[in-house]
Write a protein that holds these residues in place. Structure first.
Motif, PDB file in Angstrom:
ATOM      1  N   TRP A  60       0.884  -1.245  -0.002  1.00 21.26           N
ATOM      2  CA  TRP A  60      -0.011  -0.254   0.103  1.00 21.26           C
ATOM      3  C   TRP A  60       0.894   1.254   0.063  1.00 21.26           C
ATOM      4  O   TRP A  60       1.024   1.801  -0.942  1.00 21.26           O
ATOM      5  N   VAL A  61       1.422   1.610   1.056  1.00 18.36           N
ATOM      6  CA  VAL A  61       2.256   2.759   1.234  1.00 18.36           C
ATOM      7  C   VAL A  61       3.772   2.231   1.728  1.00 18.36           C
ATOM      8  O   VAL A  61       4.005   2.287   2.728  1.00 18.36           O
ATOM      9  N   PRO A  62       4.493   1.531   0.814  1.00 21.06           N
ATOM     10  CA  PRO A  62       5.703   0.742   1.267  1.00 21.06           C
ATOM     11  C   PRO A  62       6.641   1.874   1.741  1.00 21.06           C
ATOM     12  O   PRO A  62       7.405   1.395   2.594  1.00 21.06           O
ATOM     13  N   GLN A  63       6.734   3.268   1.428  1.00 22.58           N
ATOM     14  CA  GLN A  63       7.527   4.030   2.004  1.00 22.58           C
ATOM     15  C   GLN A  63       7.537   4.035   3.374  1.00 22.58           C
ATOM     16  O   GLN A  63       8.441   4.372   4.143  1.00 22.58           O
ATOM     17  N   LEU A  64       6.444   3.880   3.883  1.00 26.98           N
ATOM     18  CA  LEU A  64       6.129   4.063   5.413  1.00 26.98           C
ATOM     19  C   LEU A  64       6.050   2.706   6.190  1.00 26.98           C
ATOM     20  O   LEU A  64       5.555   2.755   7.185  1.00 26.98           O
ATOM     21  N   ILE A  66       3.707   0.489   5.340  1.00 29.59           N
ATOM     22  CA  ILE A  66       2.412   0.075   5.822  1.00 29.59           C
ATOM     23  C   ILE A  66       1.762  -0.690   4.594  1.00 29.59           C
ATOM     24  O   ILE A  66       1.887  -0.209   3.360  1.00 29.59           O
ATOM     25  N   ILE A 128      -1.456  -0.870  12.151  1.00 28.08           N
ATOM     26  CA  ILE A 128      -1.931   0.561  11.562  1.00 28.08           C
ATOM     27  C   ILE A 128      -3.201   0.026  10.867  1.00 28.08           C
ATOM     28  O   ILE A 128      -4.159   1.010  10.926  1.00 28.08           O
ATOM     29  N   PHE A 186       5.119  -3.675  13.140  1.00 28.55           N
ATOM     30  CA  PHE A 186       4.022  -3.612  13.012  1.00 28.55           C
ATOM     31  C   PHE A 186       2.949  -4.677  12.994  1.00 28.55           C
ATOM     32  O   PHE A 186       1.774  -4.666  12.585  1.00 28.55           O
TER      33      PHE A 186
ATOM     34  N   ASP B 475       0.551   6.524  -1.692  1.00 26.02           N
ATOM     35  CA  ASP B 475       2.137   6.156  -1.913  1.00 26.02           C
ATOM     36  C   ASP B 475       2.802   7.382  -3.021  1.00 26.02           C
ATOM     37  O   ASP B 475       3.924   7.666  -2.571  1.00 26.02           O
ATOM     38  N   ILE B 482       8.805  12.361   0.708  1.00 28.52           N
ATOM     39  CA  ILE B 482       9.961  12.225   1.496  1.00 28.52           C
ATOM     40  C   ILE B 482      11.360  12.648   0.455  1.00 28.52           C
ATOM     41  O   ILE B 482      12.247  12.987   1.087  1.00 28.52           O
TER      42      ILE B 482
END
Lengths: 766, 501
Positions: A60-64, A66, A128, A186, B475, B482
């Motif tokens: 989903w939001v790999p940078q975070l 998550i 999360i 997580f 994202d 970022i």
């Protein structure tokens, strides 16, 4: 898996839009969806209940870090089945219950959202993600509780539930973030497999935050008050909310994390105490209610307390009892709420004082109700008996302070028996009521069918205990973190628990018989102080608003001069703090150019400037102030002449003149005098002004020690003629080196012209 | 040569504004010009963003003078992200202001379009400039054109608000100028990259930290931070809603942009300023949200909500780690979209109910359910309910806040989000759920209402879709945030891109 959950979210808005055209089709579509999800989850049962696990992962939001990850193990599968199975049943019930409702489309939309969110919550692996669904259950229940949006009561209750559970939600977020920091993961699965003891520096904070989250969601004392009020929602919602969703989310969270935090002293004691208090409080409060739904709501609070308390006890046996009782409770509470809804639907009231002798009129409803009450009272051979025996057993075997739990489970069980008689017996037997708004008649189809199904289920599970044992065993192992088997049976032999059960029934029967007398000494339970937690919430919000009003009046007071005072004070204080910190005192007033006053007339502008300043402080008339200010300005301009900057001086003269003229033009529109209410205010303004002036002077004196060695100066001087094609360096700077600035300034002038045009010519009358 | 794409989003609004002036009082013509101009600008902004994200910082020297002698224009990930968002709103606001209830026809034929274009010009300039004095000029352009927009129409309340707006903001500009003067006096340069080198050199006087405070106070006024926010709640609720929406959405974020740009790039670190920012973040969040709770006019509630949520953006700057700053950047994008949309929706409420007062408007949940849905999405997004857009910024900020042990700050941020929930419920409950009885007889049917206010409905729906996209598909923007934050901390890369092109 994602498809399963998303399908409910996708179907939800379409139901909202098209339900009205074909209520039957869309209503049954929602039921079928819930049933399909149930069946889909059931296909995993053989694998998962043997101890297997199934994971589903989507980026989903790999940078975070998550991800959308779900995982099925014994515990989440059980909860998933509960949510979807009860969902199907209650939606089926609702197709009949909501038939005549005006905004049934919204109801079904929100129910689907609610179900999907709850499913997501129990199946989520990523913390999360779990939090996400946790919040979504709060939101969808908010919309459901506020379903009767025209009623102030419903609106208030919806907001209350939202705010209380939101506090818990934020606590949960904070807890999860800290978990993420402490364990560097997580994932629930990873967290459960961690061998690292829960001894990190954040553990205490995490435990407290998790307890806050679970207690608000699962309506533990003193956060319980939103739950009885939440019955402002249509009854199917209450049935769902109390039996399988929402309030069970808190319990689920506790179960899920029990292996990680189960040894922490605050965790065990917090659960034990909150559980015990809530259990007894809920049961006693239920005794004195006259509204059937409210009575059931307090019973739910009590039962939740029992599960929390058992979890707090933390022994293998107790944890097994907690999960078993959760299933027991789901069956009877779901049934009873639907019965209450059916009676309300058919008679138009839920007032227990008006309702009795419904046997003839509503026999099928009665059947479901009696079965459910049997389970609630914990009579053999109902599943409730199995559950209660286990609770007693584990409380008897517990160490230390388990007597507290034993006492409170006994007290509340007595109340359950008594209330079982009130609901299962008195409602239906005796003389037929004549006081209801509508004459009672039997309800149709799902309205009696669904509760009867659940009631019968409670009986069946009690007789055929292998089924729940098979379903729950893996779940209990996951909660306790052991491999202990789960054995359920009606007959344990002549144990102390059996004796206690017998005693409970007798005492409950006695309480029921003496209910008129007991009402007197139960009067304490009707006192206002029982509402104290809710009062605290109400006053808390009111106080908060008072503070808000006071603060806003103080800050946003409408006076420009006060705003300016604050702004300048802030600046001066901050700058002075820095000056003092860095000791930026001017070094002995070291001037680079010796300032010699060659001619006396150079003092003349200075004299006028000082005169102007003094005048400003003394004056009250705007005109005087304006003229005095200009005097200072012109004085500065004159000084530039003496210090060989004629071009700057020219500009300054022009600006001063224009300013003076413009101000003169608007002066007649303003009050002619400035009034400051008091001497202190005047002094305050004066003080800030002087401080600001002094600060600026200090800075200037400091800067004076610097010799400007700018590379720009040389560059401009050497390049302006050759490349800029101009002899006047200032002009070349303006139109070439820094032409973009000039473009901007021209734009400013242009916009100003537009502004003046509109000020003069465009008048929107109002 | 490709660097010249930078000039497209910058100069198109100016050219369009000039063209509008030639079509003075010809509303139709101005509208054609505005629409085509804003679309070209958006396309240019997108092209620029593409280039910056692919190839890194783009810079050009105005007039071809070598740096630091001329004025440098620089586009990095942070600035292009905001340029694109700004011009998305630039296009949407055109449609939103079509119905007369949003901005009256007289205003539109009089000076609305050129002023709006020039404001967009000023914003773009402020975002793309690499020169501190030039930044001042852009702030002037922004200030004057927004002042004209706020006072456009001369209603008494408007002027009252506009006077406070312009006075306080002029003082902010003066302080900014004073700060520039100090810097120039010390370093003899106004190029930001050049200053970044010079101010970090050995032997620089500590007076640089005093200059820093002038910048801090000036930009904090523009960004409406505690205790300097007074002008915002005083002026934003007064102009027509279409004007209020775009100003409310954009301008304060440019203040934050300037704060971030100067504090991170130009000035050396200073513990006192960090502490000050921390305190301001906390108090901005709290005082702002308390202000929102105390109000009854939707526009005033929203104005205070803007103030409160500026605190989140400062929070990231106060923590000052790349992830925290990324959180701030994401939050800025989210905040611009969501705040604008909430103003959009309050305008729609007004179009139907003839009132912004929460005790007068009512019953919209049943009457116009789609409007209720629009409101709920934006409101919950503002609160930070996952997976809506507000969550991601909050998540990044809270998690870095905890990692850096700023427990009080994180606690206040979470408390604020809970109080935000209360504040938006104070609109939702009375305006959407409650029925005010027969005193508000609304005759328009749903279809007729939509036809009459089509532009407003369409733009709000489009913005809602954007907000949903930002939440569910977070994202790409998270990644850009970022990237932008890392770029901001990589000062040397910026300096090299400007000084050694």
């Amino acid at each position: 898996m994602l498809t399963a959950i998303l399908s409910a979210y996708v179907l939800a808005p379409f139901t909202g839009m098209f339900y009205r055209k074909h209520p039957r089709i869309w209503g049954y579509l929602t039921v079928m969806l819930a049933a399909a999800i149930f069946l889909y989850l059931a296909t995993f049962a053989p694998r998962v209940l043997e101890g297997g696990e199934v994971r589903f992962s989507y980026a989903w939001v790999p940078q975070l870090d998550i991800h959308v990850t779900f995982f099925l193990d014994g515990l989440s599968l059980f909860f998933g089945l509960l949510v979807s199975g009860f969902g199907a049943l209650i939606l089926w019930y609702a197709t009949a219950y909501m038939e005549e409702a005006h905004y049934a489309n919204r109801f079904f939309t929100y129910m689907l959202l609610f179900m999907a969110s709850m499913l997501g919550l129990v199946l989520a692996d990523h913390l999360i993600l779990l939090y996400l669904f946790w919040e979504l259950t709060s939101i969808s229940s908010f919309l459901l509780i506020g379903y009767a949006n025209r009623e102030a009561e419903a609106r208030r209750s919806a907001l209350q539930a939202l705010l209380v559970t939101n506090v818990g939600g934020l606590a949960l977020l904070a807890a999860f973030l800290l978990i993420g920091q402490q364990w560097d993961t997580f994932s629930v699965e990873a967290l459960l497999q961690t061998t690292e003891a829960a001894g990190g520096k954040h553990t205490l904070a995490i435990v407290l935050l998790l307890l806050l989250a679970a207690f608000t969601k699962s309506a533990q004392f003193p956060f319980h008050f939103w739950l009885p009020n939440a019955m402002a929602a249509p009854t199917p919602v209450s049935a769902y909310l109390h039996s399988a969703t929402m309030v069970k989310a808190g319990i689920f969270l506790l179960f899920r994390l029990q292996p990680v935090f189960g040894d922490h002293v605050v965790w065990t004691w917090g659960l034990l105490l909150a559980g015990s208090i809530t259990m007894v409080f809920g049961a006693v409060m239920a005794l004195v209610q006259t509204d059937l739904k409210r009575m059931l709501a307090y019973l739910t609070i009590s039962a939740l307390g029992m599960m929390v308390g058992m979890t707090g006890l933390g022994t293998e046996e107790a944890l097994q009892a907690a999960l078993v009782y959760l299933l027991v409770h789901a069956f009877y509470k779901g049934a009873l709420f639907m019965v209450a809804g059916g009676i309300d639907h058919q008679t138009g009231t839920r007032d227990m004082r008006l309702l009795h002798g419904l046997k003839q009129a509503m026999p099928l409803t009665m059947a479901g109700c009696v079965l459910a009450c049997g389970s609630m009272a914990g009579l053999p051979p109902f599943f409730g008996f199995v559950g209660k025996e286990m609770v007693y057993e584990s409380a008897l075997h517990g160490q230390g302070f388990s007597w507290l739990l034993l006492g409170s489970t006994f007290l509340s069980s007595v109340c359950y028996v008594s209330l079982g008689l009130v609901i299962g017996y008195r409602l239906f037997f005796g003389t037929l009521t004549r006081q209801t708004p509508k004459p009672p008649t039997e309800s149709h189809g799902p309205l009696w069918g669904a509760p009867l199904l659940l009631g019968a289920g409670g009986l069946l599970l009690g007789v055929w205990t292998e089924a729940p044992a098979y379903l729950l065993e893996r779940g209990t192992q996951l909660i306790s973190g052991t491999e202990a088997g789960l054995e359920l049976s009606l007959w344990h032999g002549l144990t102390p628990a059996l004796g206690l059960s017998l005693l409970t029934v007798l005492a409950g029967w006695g309480l029921y018989r003496g209910r008129d007398k007991s009402r007197k000494w139960l009067a304490f339970a009707t006192g206002d102080y029982t509402l104290a937690p809710e009062q605290l919430y109400v006053t808390g919000l009111r106080r908060l608003r008072q503070v808000a009003l006071w603060q806003t009046r103080l800050l946003q007071n409408g006076y420009l001069r006060n705003y300016l005072l604050v702004i300048f004070s802030f600046l001066v204080l901050a700058v002075l703090a820095q000056i003092i910190h860095f000791r930026l005192w001017p070094q002995a007033l070291r001037f680079q150019l010796p300032v010699t006053v060659d001619y006396l007339y150079e003092w003349i502008p200075v004299f006028f400037m000082v005169l102007g300043l003094i005048t400003i402080f003394g004056a009250r008339s705007r005109l005087t102030i304006l003229i005095a200010t200009s005097m200072v300005g012109f004085g500065v301009a004159a000084l530039f002449v003496f210090f060989s900057a004629p071009d700057v001086s020219m500009t300054q003269f022009l600006v001063e003149t224009i300013t003076l003229v413009i101000f003169m033009l608007i002066l007649h529109r303003l009050p002619s005098h400035i009034r400051l209410e008091s001497k202190t205010k005047f002094v305050r303004h004066l003080l800030v002004a002087i401080l600001f002036g002094a600060t600026m002077t200090l800075i200037l004196l400091n800067l004076h020690g610097y010799e400007l060695a700018s590379p720009l100066k040389e560059y401009y001087l050497s390049h302006s003629e050759e490349e800029g094609k101009g002899l006047n360096v200032v002009n070349v700077i303006l139109i070439d080196f820094r032409a973009l600035d000039t473009l901007g300034e021209i734009t400013v002038l242009g916009v100003t012209a537009i502004g003046i045009m509109t000020l003069v010519f465009l008048n929107q009358k109002k | 040569m490709t660097a010249h794409i930078l000039l497209v989003p910058l100069l198109t609004p100016l050219l369009a504004a000039m063209a509008c002036l030639f079509a003075w009082k010809k509303k139709q013509w101005q509208q054609y010009i505005y629409l085509s101009g804003s679309m070209i600008t958006l396309a240019g902004a997108a092209a620029l963003a593409w280039q910056v994200l692919q190839e890194g910082i783009v810079s050009i020297q105005a007039g071809g003078w070598e740096p630091p002698f001329g004025i440098t224009l620089v586009a990095d990930a942070f600035s292009v992200l905001l340029v694109v968002v700004t011009h998305v709103l630039g296009v949407l606001i055109y449609f939103y202001t079509l119905p007369p209830v949003s901005v009256s026809q007289e205003r539109k034929s009089f000076g609305f379009y050129p002023s709006l274009l020039l404001m967009l010009f000023g914003i773009t300039g402020a975002l793309l400039t690499g020169d501190i004095f030039n930044l001042y000029v852009w702030f002037e352009v922004m200030l004057v054109s927004s002042f004209v927009l706020i006072s456009l129409g001369n209603e008494r309340l408007q002027l009252e608000g506009a006077v406070k707006y312009v006075t306080i903001n002029f003082i902010a500009s003066a302080l900014f100028l004073a700060g520039i003067a100090i810097l120039y006096g010390m370093a003899g340069s106004t190029n930001m990259a050049d200053l970044a080198v010079r101010l970090r050199a050995d032997g620089v006087s500590d007076i640089v930290y005093v200059a820093m405070l002038f910048f801090l106070v000036s930009f904090s006024i523009k960004a409406a931070l505690f205790p300097l926010f007074f002008w915002l709640p005083a002026s934003y609720p007064t102009p027509p809603i279409g004007i209020a929406a775009i100003i409310a959405g954009l301008l304060t974020k440019i203040g934050i942009y300037a704060l971030i740009r100067t504090l991170i790039l130009v000035f050396p670190d200073n513990a006192f300023v960090q502490q000050l920012l921390l305190g301001m973040a906390i108090l901005t969040m709290l005082t702002g949200i308390f202000g929102a709770i105390a109000q009854y006019d939707m526009r005033k509630i929203l104005a205070f909500l803007i103030v409160s949520h500026m605190g989140y953006m400062v929070m990231g700057l106060a923590i000052a780690t790349p992830l925290a700053l990324a959180g701030t950047i994401f939050y800025m994008v989210h905040s611009i979209l969501v705040k604008t949309n909430l103003f959009f929706i309050s305008g729609l409420v007004f179009a139907d109910q003839q009132s912004f007062h929460i005790r007068k408007a009512g019953g919209l949940y049943e009457r116009l359910p789609w409007m209720a849905a629009l409101f709920l999405i934006s409101a919950f997004s503002l609160v930070g309910i996952p997976p809506l857009s507000g969550f991601w910024g909050k998540y990044m900020l809270a998690s870095t806040g905890l990692a850096t042990e700023q427990y009080l700050l994180v606690g206040v941020a979470l408390l604020t989000s809970m109080l935000t929930l209360w504040a938006v419920s104070r609109i939702w409950l009375p305006v959407f759920w409650q029925h005010k009885g027969a005193e508000k007889q609304v005759t328009l049917t749903q279809g007729a209402f939509v036809r009459k206010n089509r532009g407003m409905v369409v733009s709000s729906a489009a913005l809602t879709l954007l907000i949903l996209w930002l939440g569910f598909q977070a994202d790409p923007i998270v990644e850009i945030s970022i990237q932008a934050a890392e770029q901001l901390f990589d000062r040397q890369a910026y300096i090299d891109a400007v000084l050694k092109p």
